[in-house]
Design an enzyme around this catalytic site. Structure first.
Site, PDB file in Angstrom:
ATOM      1  N   SER A 152       0.685  -0.919   0.150  1.00 30.38           N
ATOM      2  CA  SER A 152       0.010   0.140   0.251  1.00 30.38           C
ATOM      3  C   SER A 152       1.068   1.035   0.356  1.00 30.38           C
ATOM      4  O   SER A 152       1.380   1.516  -0.784  1.00 30.38           O
ATOM      5  CB  SER A 152      -1.080   0.099   0.912  1.00 30.38           C
TER       6      SER A 152
ATOM      7  N   HIS B 274      -3.280  -2.037  -3.898  1.00 27.37           N
ATOM      8  CA  HIS B 274      -4.576  -1.464  -4.208  1.00 27.37           C
ATOM      9  C   HIS B 274      -5.101  -0.147  -3.824  1.00 27.37           C
ATOM     10  O   HIS B 274      -4.364   0.530  -3.234  1.00 27.37           O
ATOM     11  CB  HIS B 274      -5.091  -2.839  -3.090  1.00 27.37           C
TER      12      HIS B 274
END
Lengths: 246, 68
Positions: free
Chosen positions: A124, A147
């Site tokens: 992330s 993501h």
């Protein structure tokens, strides 16, 4: 004479006792007794481990990297003439977007050579931090999960919050695209890919794949990173000397 | 008790305040360290925050050492 000798013996015993107790303490704390000593290092290390902690303090059982502690250290690195390079060690699960972006921008704007190594995971918000350095490495077993940005907790004003999150995600994408060789299209494809993560969208990119996509510069570990940063330091020194001659 | 809920564990069982207050971030001999107050009232070093790799080799800053 005798008394003196006794005293000395006593002292010796006491020293022995304090010595053994500090040894016991060390064994209890570290499981080892002695640590090698080495000369001062011109390369400093910044480790980003666990969660990147931002505006909300996490309970102490979480392993976190607090950005308010790292930012002054980065300033100190920039100011200290003895420090010639920085190595960034990353093993993070992600965390606060704005804290992560703050760190990334700070690292990207350092004048000194920087090299990052992604170990284990750089998920992330770890992605922009990893690419913020001059050169990035990833070990073959490490992964990076890409993501969309998400939010937990109470949301007041859903459409506005959605817009805000969308802008935030755009900032992350822009940063990664500007600081690595990956194309925006490719990064977005990875971010919104379906079927790679169970019950989620995104991609879990393995070390070698991250290099293929252009996200990370090279597969490698400590040895390669040290060689690279020493090369950068030599380059910086070389260009400095040339300027003086001119 | 079995819980079946989308709430996170910390929302249902908030962390006790003393967990936060026992741990402090202090500056010890110029280095920023995390200390935790142990049962004897002494401060025990939990984590060292430094970018100098040599600091981590210094005996004084090994995790678990008691800060006088």
């Amino acid at each position: 004479m005798n008394k003196d000798a006794e005293k000395k013996e006593d002292q010796g015993e006491q020293e022995e006792q304090s010595g053994s107790s500090s040894l016991v303490q060390k064994i209890q704390a570290l499981g080892q007794t002695n640590i090698p000593q080495a000369p001062d290092s011109n390369i400093h290390v910044l480790s980003i481990i666990g969660q990147v902690e931002g505006h909300i303090q996490l309970p102490p059982q979480n392993k976190t990297t607090k950005y308010e502690h790292l930012l002054p250290q980065l300033i100190a690195i920039e100011q200290n003439p003895k420090i010639e390079g920085v190595i960034l060690l990353l093993n993070t699960v992600g965390g606060d977007v704005e804290a992560g972006l703050a760190l990334s921008e700070m690292i990207a704007s350092l004048s000194k050579p920087t090299v990052s190594i992604v170990l284990g995971g750089g998920h992330s918000i770890g992605v922009p931090i990893a690419v913020s350095t001059d050169y990035s490495f990833i070990v073959p077993t490490a992964t990076m999960t890409i993501h969309p940005v998400r939010l937990t907790g109470l949301v007041i004003g859903v459409p506005q919050t959605f817009e805000y999150l969308d802008k935030m995600q755009e900032r992350v994408i822009n940063f990664v695209v500007n600081h690595s060789n990956i194309k925006e299209e490719k990064f977005k494809d990875l971010m919104f890919a379906k079927g790679n993560l169970t019950r989620d969208i995104g991609t879990n990119v393995l070390g070698t794949d991250a290099v293929d996509y252009g996200l990370i510069d090279e597969v490698g570990g400590v040895k390669e990173a040290m060689a690279k940063i020493n090369e950068f330091i030599d380059q910086a020194k070389g260009s400095g000397e040339q300027e003086v001659i001119q | 008790m079995i819980l079946y809920t989308p709430l996170s564990e910390t929302d249902i069982f908030p962390t006790a305040d003393n967990v936060y207050t026992n741990r402090k971030c202090i500056t010890y001999e110029g280095k920023t360290v995390f200390v935790e107050k142990n049962n004897n009232g002494e401060y025990q070093l939990v984590q060292l925050l430094s970018t100098d790799p040599q600091d981590y080799l210094n005996d004084m800053y090994t995790p678990g050492s008691i800060i006088p």
